[in-house]
Scaffold this motif. Structure first.
Motif, PDB file in Angstrom:
ATOM      1  N   ILE A  54       0.840  -1.202   0.000  1.00 30.86           N
ATOM      2  CA  ILE A  54       0.000   0.000   0.000  1.00 30.86           C
ATOM      3  C   ILE A  54       0.874   1.251   0.000  1.00 30.86           C
ATOM      4  O   ILE A  54       0.617   2.219  -0.727  1.00 30.86           O
ATOM      5  CB  ILE A  54      -0.951   0.000   1.215  1.00 30.86           C
ATOM      6  N   THR A  55       1.917   1.215   0.809  1.00 33.42           N
ATOM      7  CA  THR A  55       2.836   2.354   0.896  1.00 33.42           C
ATOM      8  C   THR A  55       3.487   2.636  -0.452  1.00 33.42           C
ATOM      9  O   THR A  55       3.528   3.788  -0.913  1.00 33.42           O
ATOM     10  CB  THR A  55       3.921   2.092   1.960  1.00 33.42           C
ATOM     11  N   LEU A  56       3.986   1.602  -1.098  1.00 33.51           N
ATOM     12  CA  LEU A  56       4.633   1.793  -2.400  1.00 33.51           C
ATOM     13  C   LEU A  56       3.639   2.261  -3.456  1.00 33.51           C
ATOM     14  O   LEU A  56       3.961   3.121  -4.286  1.00 33.51           O
ATOM     15  CB  LEU A  56       5.305   0.492  -2.838  1.00 33.51           C
ATOM     16  N   ASP A  57       2.424   1.725  -3.424  1.00 31.99           N
ATOM     17  CA  ASP A  57       1.404   2.144  -4.389  1.00 31.99           C
ATOM     18  C   ASP A  57       1.072   3.626  -4.220  1.00 31.99           C
ATOM     19  O   ASP A  57       0.933   4.365  -5.208  1.00 31.99           O
ATOM     20  CB  ASP A  57       0.137   1.302  -4.238  1.00 31.99           C
ATOM     21  N   LYS A  58       0.932   4.068  -2.982  1.00 26.95           N
ATOM     22  CA  LYS A  58       0.610   5.476  -2.734  1.00 26.95           C
ATOM     23  C   LYS A  58       1.770   6.381  -3.132  1.00 26.95           C
ATOM     24  O   LYS A  58       1.558   7.503  -3.618  1.00 26.95           O
ATOM     25  CB  LYS A  58       0.225   5.684  -1.269  1.00 26.95           C
ATOM     26  N   MET A  59       2.981   5.905  -2.959  1.00 26.09           N
ATOM     27  CA  MET A  59       4.127   6.690  -3.395  1.00 26.09           C
ATOM     28  C   MET A  59       4.138   6.843  -4.908  1.00 26.09           C
ATOM     29  O   MET A  59       4.443   7.917  -5.437  1.00 26.09           O
ATOM     30  CB  MET A  59       5.425   6.047  -2.892  1.00 26.09           C
ATOM     31  N   GLY A  74      13.961  -2.549   6.476  1.00 24.85           N
ATOM     32  CA  GLY A  74      13.637  -3.962   6.574  1.00 24.85           C
ATOM     33  C   GLY A  74      13.853  -4.768   5.309  1.00 24.85           C
ATOM     34  O   GLY A  74      13.768  -4.255   4.192  1.00 24.85           O
ATOM     35  N   GLU A  75      14.127  -6.058   5.499  1.00 26.21           N
ATOM     36  CA  GLU A  75      14.401  -6.953   4.376  1.00 26.21           C
ATOM     37  C   GLU A  75      13.162  -7.188   3.516  1.00 26.21           C
ATOM     38  O   GLU A  75      13.251  -7.326   2.296  1.00 26.21           O
ATOM     39  CB  GLU A  75      14.935  -8.291   4.894  1.00 26.21           C
ATOM     40  N   GLN A  76      11.987  -7.248   4.153  1.00 23.16           N
ATOM     41  CA  GLN A  76      10.774  -7.528   3.384  1.00 23.16           C
ATOM     42  C   GLN A  76      10.481  -6.408   2.382  1.00 23.16           C
ATOM     43  O   GLN A  76      10.055  -6.674   1.261  1.00 23.16           O
ATOM     44  CB  GLN A  76       9.569  -7.713   4.318  1.00 23.16           C
ATOM     45  N   LEU A  77      10.744  -5.165   2.777  1.00 28.40           N
ATOM     46  CA  LEU A  77      10.571  -4.057   1.843  1.00 28.40           C
ATOM     47  C   LEU A  77      11.494  -4.218   0.648  1.00 28.40           C
ATOM     48  O   LEU A  77      11.081  -4.014  -0.505  1.00 28.40           O
ATOM     49  CB  LEU A  77      10.848  -2.725   2.549  1.00 28.40           C
ATOM     50  N   GLN A  78      12.737  -4.610   0.901  1.00 25.16           N
ATOM     51  CA  GLN A  78      13.679  -4.791  -0.208  1.00 25.16           C
ATOM     52  C   GLN A  78      13.207  -5.896  -1.144  1.00 25.16           C
ATOM     53  O   GLN A  78      13.290  -5.779  -2.378  1.00 25.16           O
ATOM     54  CB  GLN A  78      15.073  -5.111   0.343  1.00 25.16           C
ATOM     55  N   GLU A  79      12.688  -6.978  -0.581  1.00 21.72           N
ATOM     56  CA  GLU A  79      12.208  -8.100  -1.400  1.00 21.72           C
ATOM     57  C   GLU A  79      11.028  -7.673  -2.261  1.00 21.72           C
ATOM     58  O   GLU A  79      10.943  -8.042  -3.445  1.00 21.72           O
ATOM     59  CB  GLU A  79      11.810  -9.267  -0.499  1.00 21.72           C
ATOM     60  N   ILE A  80      10.121  -6.911  -1.694  1.00 23.79           N
ATOM     61  CA  ILE A  80       8.948  -6.469  -2.452  1.00 23.79           C
ATOM     62  C   ILE A  80       9.357  -5.462  -3.523  1.00 23.79           C
ATOM     63  O   ILE A  80       8.842  -5.497  -4.647  1.00 23.79           O
ATOM     64  CB  ILE A  80       7.891  -5.877  -1.493  1.00 23.79           C
ATOM     65  N   MET A  81      10.293  -4.594  -3.210  1.00 23.35           N
ATOM     66  CA  MET A  81      10.747  -3.623  -4.215  1.00 23.35           C
ATOM     67  C   MET A  81      11.453  -4.317  -5.372  1.00 23.35           C
ATOM     68  O   MET A  81      11.428  -3.819  -6.504  1.00 23.35           O
ATOM     69  CB  MET A  81      11.665  -2.583  -3.570  1.00 23.35           C
ATOM     70  N   ASN A  82      12.075  -5.454  -5.104  1.00 22.45           N
ATOM     71  CA  ASN A  82      12.724  -6.195  -6.186  1.00 22.45           C
ATOM     72  C   ASN A  82      11.726  -6.702  -7.221  1.00 22.45           C
ATOM     73  O   ASN A  82      12.106  -7.035  -8.342  1.00 22.45           O
ATOM     74  CB  ASN A  82      13.513  -7.376  -5.616  1.00 22.45           C
TER      75      ASN A  82
END
Length: 273
Positions: A227-232, A247-255
């Motif tokens: 949701i955060t990335l979509d709003k950005m 956090g690592e999970q953010l990096q994984e999702i951004m990948n």
């Protein structure tokens, strides 16, 4: 503009640098050199020396908030010659703790106004908005418009012998103008990264091109991160350099992202804009 990571939890390809839990950036514009946050201790200055960063060339020192991992290294920079004014939000020197039941751990910066005055150091406060120079600003007093961006209850202040929830009213970010939009530098984003960016966009009415720094999304679940990335993306952000407490999970999702350019800025890494 050039942004160099002086300290981060991880290091880049410069293996002689030290990585520890903390954050510090050097931001170089056509006009100035700006030290944004100072890491947790002596290691941040040691990294700066290895990166050929001279204290005599720093025009502004910015403290994003009063937690040790962003503020604790400031006295070491001063010891080694940093003399420019320190800019912070209101409440930077308050007693900050993490509290779990009966136990509490001091998380504050480790120095105060008296320590600065004794050394002849100037402290300037950003109470919501401050222009450092044309095209470079500090912003605070963030509107809390996204209800899901909640501050963990363990973060507290000690005031008058009582515990109070830390709202991180001291947190500030730096905003820099650019031909393709503004660049926002954040420390930990305790008030919420979307709350910060929304406040910046409302204040300036300009597109935000890029965001760098810590987001404190390390405790967020995958849904909130997406949701955060979509709003950005809806805001027009196209470039992200999240690190430190993200956090690592953010990096994984951004990948998995196809619309956002992104990178991890470890100690010694830099980016040119």
């Amino acid at each position: 503009m050039k942004i160099t990571t002086v300290m981060d939890n991880k290091r880049g390809e410069q293996k002689s640098l030290i990585a520890e839990h903390g954050l510090s950036f050097l931001v170089e514009t056509e006009k100035s050199q700006i030290l944004f946050d100072f890491g947790a201790g002596k290691a941040a200055y040691d990294n700066a020396r290895k990166l050929n960063i001279g204290m005599e060339n720093i025009n502004y020192a910015i403290g994003s908030h009063g937690h040790y991992d962003h503020a604790g290294g400031y006295p070491e920079f001063v010891k080694e010659g940093l003399r420019c004014p320190l800019y912070t939000g209101t409440g930077y020197f308050e007693e900050k703790y993490a509290r779990d039941g009966m136990k509490a751990t001091y998380l504050g910066c480790g120095f105060d106004e008296a320590w600065m005055q004794k050394r002849g150091l100037e402290h300037r406060i950003c109470d919501g908005y401050l222009e450092l120079e044309p095209g470079c600003y500090l912003v605070g007093n963030f509107e809390r418009t996204h209800e899901f961006e909640q501050i963990p209850g363990r973060f507290v202040l000690r005031r008058g012998g009582q515990w109070e929830k830390d709202s991180f009213s001291d947190e500030i970010c730096m905003v820099l103008d650019g031909a393709e939009g503004q660049t926002v530098i954040v420390g930990c984003s305790h008030p919420g990264i979307l709350n910060i960016l929304t406040t910046v966009q409302k204040r300036f009415g300009k597109p935000i091109r890029a965001v760098f720094g810590g987001t404190h999304l390390m405790e967020a679940d995958a849904e909130r991160i997406r949701i955060t990335l979509d709003k950005m993306k809806q805001m027009g952000v196209g470039l992200i350099g999240f690190n430190h407490c993200s956090g690592e999970q953010l990096q994984e999702i951004m990948n998995q992202e196809t619309q956002l350019e992104h990178c991890y800025l470890g100690a010694g890494d830099c980016i040119y804009l």
